[in-house]
Design a protein around this motif. Structure first.
Motif, PDB file in Angstrom:
ATOM      1  N   LEU A 158      -9.927   5.128  13.262  1.00  5.55           N
ATOM      2  CA  LEU A 158      -8.520   4.777  13.129  1.00  5.55           C
ATOM      3  C   LEU A 158      -8.268   3.661  12.126  1.00  5.55           C
ATOM      4  O   LEU A 158      -7.382   3.781  11.268  1.00  5.55           O
ATOM      5  CB  LEU A 158      -7.933   4.403  14.493  1.00  5.55           C
ATOM      6  N   VAL A 159      -9.022   2.583  12.188  1.00  4.84           N
ATOM      7  CA  VAL A 159      -8.787   1.455  11.278  1.00  4.84           C
ATOM      8  C   VAL A 159      -8.950   1.869   9.815  1.00  4.84           C
ATOM      9  O   VAL A 159      -8.061   1.615   9.001  1.00  4.84           O
ATOM     10  CB  VAL A 159      -9.660   0.239  11.646  1.00  4.84           C
ATOM     11  N   PRO A 160     -10.045   2.532   9.434  1.00  4.17           N
ATOM     12  CA  PRO A 160     -10.150   2.931   8.025  1.00  4.17           C
ATOM     13  C   PRO A 160      -9.070   3.929   7.600  1.00  4.17           C
ATOM     14  O   PRO A 160      -8.607   3.890   6.463  1.00  4.17           O
ATOM     15  CB  PRO A 160     -11.539   3.547   7.886  1.00  4.17           C
ATOM     16  N   LEU A 161      -8.644   4.784   8.517  1.00  2.00           N
ATOM     17  CA  LEU A 161      -7.561   5.716   8.180  1.00  2.00           C
ATOM     18  C   LEU A 161      -6.244   4.980   7.944  1.00  2.00           C
ATOM     19  O   LEU A 161      -5.521   5.284   6.992  1.00  2.00           O
ATOM     20  CB  LEU A 161      -7.386   6.759   9.287  1.00  2.00           C
ATOM     21  N   VAL A 162      -5.950   4.006   8.780  1.00  2.00           N
ATOM     22  CA  VAL A 162      -4.725   3.227   8.603  1.00  2.00           C
ATOM     23  C   VAL A 162      -4.803   2.408   7.318  1.00  2.00           C
ATOM     24  O   VAL A 162      -3.835   2.349   6.546  1.00  2.00           O
ATOM     25  CB  VAL A 162      -4.456   2.337   9.831  1.00  2.00           C
ATOM     26  N   GLU A 163      -5.953   1.782   7.077  1.00  2.00           N
ATOM     27  CA  GLU A 163      -6.114   0.997   5.849  1.00  2.00           C
ATOM     28  C   GLU A 163      -5.930   1.864   4.614  1.00  2.00           C
ATOM     29  O   GLU A 163      -5.269   1.455   3.655  1.00  2.00           O
ATOM     30  CB  GLU A 163      -7.490   0.331   5.825  1.00  2.00           C
ATOM     31  N   LEU A 164      -6.494   3.064   4.647  1.00  2.00           N
ATOM     32  CA  LEU A 164      -6.345   3.983   3.520  1.00  2.00           C
ATOM     33  C   LEU A 164      -4.882   4.404   3.359  1.00  2.00           C
ATOM     34  O   LEU A 164      -4.367   4.457   2.240  1.00  2.00           O
ATOM     35  CB  LEU A 164      -7.236   5.208   3.708  1.00  2.00           C
ATOM     36  N   THR A 165      -4.225   4.668   4.452  1.00  2.00           N
ATOM     37  CA  THR A 165      -2.807   5.052   4.403  1.00  2.00           C
ATOM     38  C   THR A 165      -1.971   3.942   3.779  1.00  2.00           C
ATOM     39  O   THR A 165      -1.128   4.198   2.905  1.00  2.00           O
ATOM     40  CB  THR A 165      -2.299   5.384   5.817  1.00  2.00           C
ATOM     41  N   VAL A 166      -2.197   2.714   4.207  1.00  2.00           N
ATOM     42  CA  VAL A 166      -1.450   1.579   3.650  1.00  2.00           C
ATOM     43  C   VAL A 166      -1.744   1.429   2.163  1.00  2.00           C
ATOM     44  O   VAL A 166      -0.836   1.241   1.352  1.00  2.00           O
ATOM     45  CB  VAL A 166      -1.787   0.273   4.413  1.00  2.00           C
ATOM     46  N   LYS A 167      -3.020   1.565   1.794  1.00  2.00           N
ATOM     47  CA  LYS A 167      -3.411   1.452   0.390  1.00  2.00           C
ATOM     48  C   LYS A 167      -2.695   2.510  -0.453  1.00  2.00           C
ATOM     49  O   LYS A 167      -2.177   2.205  -1.529  1.00  2.00           O
ATOM     50  CB  LYS A 167      -4.929   1.605   0.258  1.00  2.00           C
ATOM     51  N   VAL A 168      -2.656   3.725   0.035  1.00  2.00           N
ATOM     52  CA  VAL A 168      -2.009   4.817  -0.708  1.00  2.00           C
ATOM     53  C   VAL A 168      -0.501   4.573  -0.796  1.00  2.00           C
ATOM     54  O   VAL A 168       0.117   4.771  -1.842  1.00  2.00           O
ATOM     55  CB  VAL A 168      -2.315   6.179  -0.054  1.00  2.00           C
ATOM     56  N   MET A 169       0.094   4.112   0.303  1.00  2.00           N
ATOM     57  CA  MET A 169       1.534   3.862   0.295  1.00  2.00           C
ATOM     58  C   MET A 169       1.931   2.729  -0.643  1.00  2.00           C
ATOM     59  O   MET A 169       3.016   2.755  -1.224  1.00  2.00           O
ATOM     60  CB  MET A 169       2.008   3.560   1.714  1.00  2.00           C
ATOM     61  N   LEU A 170       1.047   1.747  -0.811  1.00  2.00           N
ATOM     62  CA  LEU A 170       1.351   0.616  -1.677  1.00  2.00           C
ATOM     63  C   LEU A 170       0.947   0.858  -3.136  1.00  2.00           C
ATOM     64  O   LEU A 170       1.314   0.089  -4.012  1.00  2.00           O
ATOM     65  CB  LEU A 170       0.649  -0.639  -1.159  1.00  2.00           C
ATOM     66  N   SER A 171       0.198   1.924  -3.366  1.00  2.00           N
ATOM     67  CA  SER A 171      -0.303   2.224  -4.694  1.00  2.00           C
ATOM     68  C   SER A 171       0.839   2.678  -5.608  1.00  2.00           C
ATOM     69  O   SER A 171       1.747   3.389  -5.195  1.00  2.00           O
ATOM     70  CB  SER A 171      -1.358   3.314  -4.628  1.00  2.00           C
ATOM     71  N   THR A 172       0.736   2.280  -6.862  1.00  2.00           N
ATOM     72  CA  THR A 172       1.723   2.732  -7.858  1.00  2.00           C
ATOM     73  C   THR A 172       1.117   3.735  -8.805  1.00  2.00           C
ATOM     74  O   THR A 172       1.713   4.072  -9.812  1.00  2.00           O
ATOM     75  CB  THR A 172       2.251   1.518  -8.656  1.00  2.00           C
ATOM     76  N   ASP A 173      -0.086   4.204  -8.480  1.00  2.00           N
ATOM     77  CA  ASP A 173      -0.760   5.182  -9.358  1.00  2.00           C
ATOM     78  C   ASP A 173      -0.081   6.525  -9.305  1.00  2.00           C
ATOM     79  O   ASP A 173       0.468   6.958  -8.402  1.00  2.00           O
ATOM     80  CB  ASP A 173      -2.221   5.337  -8.947  1.00  2.00           C
TER      81      ASP A 173
END
Length: 64
Positions: free
Chosen positions: A49-64
């Motif tokens: 769960l933690v790595p999935l949430v971290e990845l989700t946040v990273k993707v949501m904040l990404s401007t790529d």
């Protein structure tokens, strides 16, 4: 995949520098967890769960 102990490997792949690898790891974990409540609980017990949430946040904040 579960019997082959692939779940911890998929969890590790969530931190891959390659977006395609991360995406496939998410799909694999989702497919495994979606097969039954027992497998869902197993995936969660492997600390996915933690790595999935971290990845989700990273993707949501990404401007790529």
């Amino acid at each position: 995949m579960v019997q082959a102990n692939a779940v911890p490997i998929f969890i590790q792949l969530l931190a891959s520098p390659e977006a395609d690898v991360r995406e496939q790891a998410v799909w694999a974990l989702g497919n495994i967890a979606g097969d039954s409540p027992e497998l869902r609980d197993y995936v969660l017990s492997q600390n996915a769960l933690v790595p999935l949430v971290e990845l989700t946040v990273k993707v949501m904040l990404s401007t790529d």
